[in-house]
Design a protein around this motif. Structure first.
Motif, mmCIF file in Angstrom:
data_model
loop_
_atom_site.group_PDB
_atom_site.id
_atom_site.type_symbol
_atom_site.label_atom_id
_atom_site.label_comp_id
_atom_site.label_asym_id
_atom_site.label_seq_id
_atom_site.Cartn_x
_atom_site.Cartn_y
_atom_site.Cartn_z
ATOM 1 N N SER A 18 2.287 1.736 -3.373
ATOM 2 C CA SER A 18 1.210 2.227 -4.253
ATOM 3 C C SER A 18 0.947 3.704 -3.999
ATOM 4 N N CYS A 19 0.918 4.090 -2.716
ATOM 5 C CA CYS A 19 0.697 5.497 -2.380
ATOM 6 C C CYS A 19 1.852 6.367 -2.886
ATOM 7 N N ASP B 210 1.363 6.849 -6.453
ATOM 8 C CA ASP B 210 0.284 7.821 -6.663
ATOM 9 C C ASP B 210 0.782 9.236 -6.408
ATOM 10 N N GLN C 127 0.837 -1.211 0.000
ATOM 11 C CA GLN C 127 0.000 0.000 0.000
ATOM 12 C C GLN C 127 0.864 1.249 0.000
#
Length: 120
Positions: free
Chosen positions: A106-107, A110, A103
């Motif tokens: 992924s962040c 992003d 996560q």
């Protein structure tokens, strides 16, 4: 007193006296042999009692060791269960860390993408 013991032998033939002497010697010999055997018997009985006590002590020690062994086996089982629980908990936490790490990555991607968009 010994004269009264010997008095009954007076007038006996030499052959009878010889036989009486042999029988008295044999009686003395048998008395000594009986005493020796009695001593041997007492010695053997004492040794037997000592061995019985030793066996009893070893049985008691064996029972104590069996109880100790059982206790240690139970302790080992409990430790093994605790180890398995800790191992399972560790796997769960590692799995959570991997998920959170994914996560986070992924962040980060992003954020990088959004920063790139902002720069444009």
């Amino acid at each position: 007193m010994s004269w009264a013991v010997e008095e009954w032998k007076e007038g006996l033939s030499p052959r009878a006296l010889q036989k009486i002497h042999e029988l008295e010697s044999q009686v003395d010999k048998l008395k000594k042999e009986r005493q020796q055997r009695q001593y041997q018997l007492e010695t053997l009985e004492a040794a037997l009692q000592k061995q019985k006590q030793k066996v009893e002590n070893e049985k008691n020690e064996s029972a104590i060791l069996k109880r100790d062994n059982q206790s240690l086996m139970e302790l080992c089982d409990n430790l093994e269960k605790a180890k398995q629980k800790i191992s399972h908990d560790l796997q769960v936490k590692e799995s959570q860390v991997n998920i959170q790490s994914g996560q986070l990555n992924s962040c980060k991607k992003d954020i990088e993408r959004l920063e790139q968009e902002l720069k444009r």
